[in-house]
Design an enzyme around this catalytic site. Structure first.
Site, PDB file in Angstrom:
ATOM      1  CG  LEU A 186      -1.912  -1.161   1.319  1.00 17.25           C
ATOM      2  CD1 LEU A 186      -2.668  -1.118   2.635  1.00 17.25           C
ATOM      3  CD2 LEU A 186      -2.881  -1.145   0.149  1.00 17.25           C
ATOM      4  N   GLY A 206       4.228   0.607   4.758  1.00 15.93           N
ATOM      5  CA  GLY A 206       5.619   1.003   4.993  1.00 15.93           C
ATOM      6  C   GLY A 206       5.791   1.645   6.357  1.00 15.93           C
ATOM      7  CG  ASP A 210       9.485   9.862   4.840  1.00 16.23           C
ATOM      8  OD1 ASP A 210       8.280   9.918   5.172  1.00 16.23           O
ATOM      9  OD2 ASP A 210       9.862   9.794   3.659  1.00 16.23           O
ATOM     10  CG  ASN A 212       6.420  13.930   1.189  1.00 16.69           C
ATOM     11  OD1 ASN A 212       6.318  12.756   0.833  1.00 16.69           O
ATOM     12  ND2 ASN A 212       5.982  14.925   0.448  1.00 16.69           N
ATOM     13  CG  LEU A 232      -5.763   2.946   1.531  1.00 20.38           C
ATOM     14  CD1 LEU A 232      -5.889   3.568   2.909  1.00 20.38           C
ATOM     15  CD2 LEU A 232      -6.369   1.559   1.532  1.00 20.38           C
ATOM     16  CE  LYS A 244      -3.856  11.434  -3.536  1.00 24.88           C
ATOM     17  NZ  LYS A 244      -4.427  10.634  -4.645  1.00 24.88           N
ATOM     18  CG  LEU A 246      -3.880   8.765   4.814  1.00 26.47           C
ATOM     19  CD1 LEU A 246      -4.973   7.714   4.724  1.00 26.47           C
ATOM     20  CD2 LEU A 246      -4.455  10.093   5.280  1.00 26.47           C
TER      21      LEU A 246
END
Length: 339
Positions: A186, A206, A210, A212, A232, A244, A246
């Site tokens: 995912l 995962g 981090d 991003n 998702l 997006k 999460l």
């Protein structure tokens, strides 16, 4: 006095003297009022009074314990009835139906995180564990590649993790004990959108906090291992102000909620925090169309007002011209008068 009577008299006097001495000793051993009795302190007196009260109230305490047991039994019965009606969020454990779906948190990114992010990851894993234990349809929960900083932090701050139930904590990578064809990673970077959950599959989340900094890393790992990947269906049901991506526990809880309701939209709006500013896509479309209509209406009003102002200018222009001519005529008359 004869010689025979003298020894007898001496013996008698000795016996009387001994009796007197023994009586004096007895008297001396008897406590005298106000002299030999040690006075009782106030603290000792209080202790004696409390001890006496404790003994007197033994039956009363027994009766209170009995009433308390009955009251607790009644409260438990009421709670069970409310759970059976579905009014309480907490459910009875005997009604739990375990799902065959496997949900894996991949902890192989340990070296890419600083200690602060490792601690956040630990907290999110704790949340996932707690929610899975409470869920109506708990999943088969796996924690893989467990070691390094994460294990050290858990050993230091959460020693009870070794006693966790309904979870498989493994130091191995998930690829070593799960078939590739069963795996679905995912990741929000995947072009594939998940429509429904297949409970025969093993879905991987995962374990990377981090902020991003390592964008696309989980998607790259899925591609490198040659396993399926998907995201998702967030964009199909939710319009968000923020990105997006999460948190791990949010993805985990959304899947648990979907297994219960079989409705993605309900799952998203039950779990997503308010700070994400999430709204349903249909409402977002309605609001955008409403904004467009209002913009058009405002533009129409502006054009109408400009046309009206132009028409007013056209109406008033002949009068202004006539007035100007009169003024010009007056000026010429004044100039023509002789001095």
């Amino acid at each position: 006095m004869s010689s025979e009577m003298v020894p007898a008299f001496i013996e008698t006097s000795n016996v009387e003297r001994k009796q007197d001495l023994s009586e004096d000793q007895k008297k001396s051993q008897k406590p005298r009022l106000g002299e030999d009795i040690e006075p009782i302190s106030k603290r000792q007196m209080k202790k004696l009074i409390k001890q006496k009260q404790w003994e007197e109230q033994r039956e009363l305490r027994k009766q209170k314990r009995k009433e308390k047991r009955k009251r607790k039994q009644f409260e438990r019965q009421c709670k069970l009835e409310s759970n059976a009606d579905g009014n309480d969020r907490k459910r009875i454990r005997r009604d739990v139906l375990h799902s065959t779906l496997r949900l894996i948190i991949d902890c192989s990114f340990d070296s890419l995180m600083v200690l602060k992010d490792i601690k956040k990851l630990h907290k999110q894993i704790q949340r996932c564990y707690a929610e899975n234990r409470r869920a109506l349809h708990p999943v088969q929960f796996y924690l893989t590649s467990h070691g390094g900083q994460l294990k050290k932090n858990m050993d230091e701050n959460d020693k009870g993790w070794v006693n966790w139930k309904d979870i498989h904590i493994k130091p191995e990578h998930y690829i070593e004990f799960i078939k590739r064809e069963d795996l679905v990673y995912l990741t929000s970077d995947s072009p594939n959108v998940l429509k429904e959950l297949d409970e025969s599959k093993a879905y991987v989340i995962g374990g990377l906090v981090d902020h991003n900094h390592h964008k696309g890393l989980t998607y790259k790992q899925a591609s490198d291992h040659g396993i399926d990947h998907a995201q998702l269906p967030l964009g199909n049901f939710v319009k968000m102000n923020s990105r997006k991506v999460l948190a791990i526990n949010h993805v985990f809880e959304i899947i648990l909620e979907y297994l219960e309701t079989k409705d993605w939209q309900d799952a998203f709006f039950t779990i997503l925090p308010q700070r994400k500013g999430a709204v349903p896509t249909d409402k977002a479309c309605e609001s955008s169309s409403h904004d467009k209509k209002s913009a058009r209406a405002e533009a129409g009003l502006d054009s109408d007002s400009s046309e009206e102002e132009a028409s007013r200018n056209e109406v008033h222009s002949p009068h202004e011209e006539e007035k100007q001519e009169k003024e010009n005529g007056t000026e010429s008359t004044v100039n023509s008068i002789p001095s």
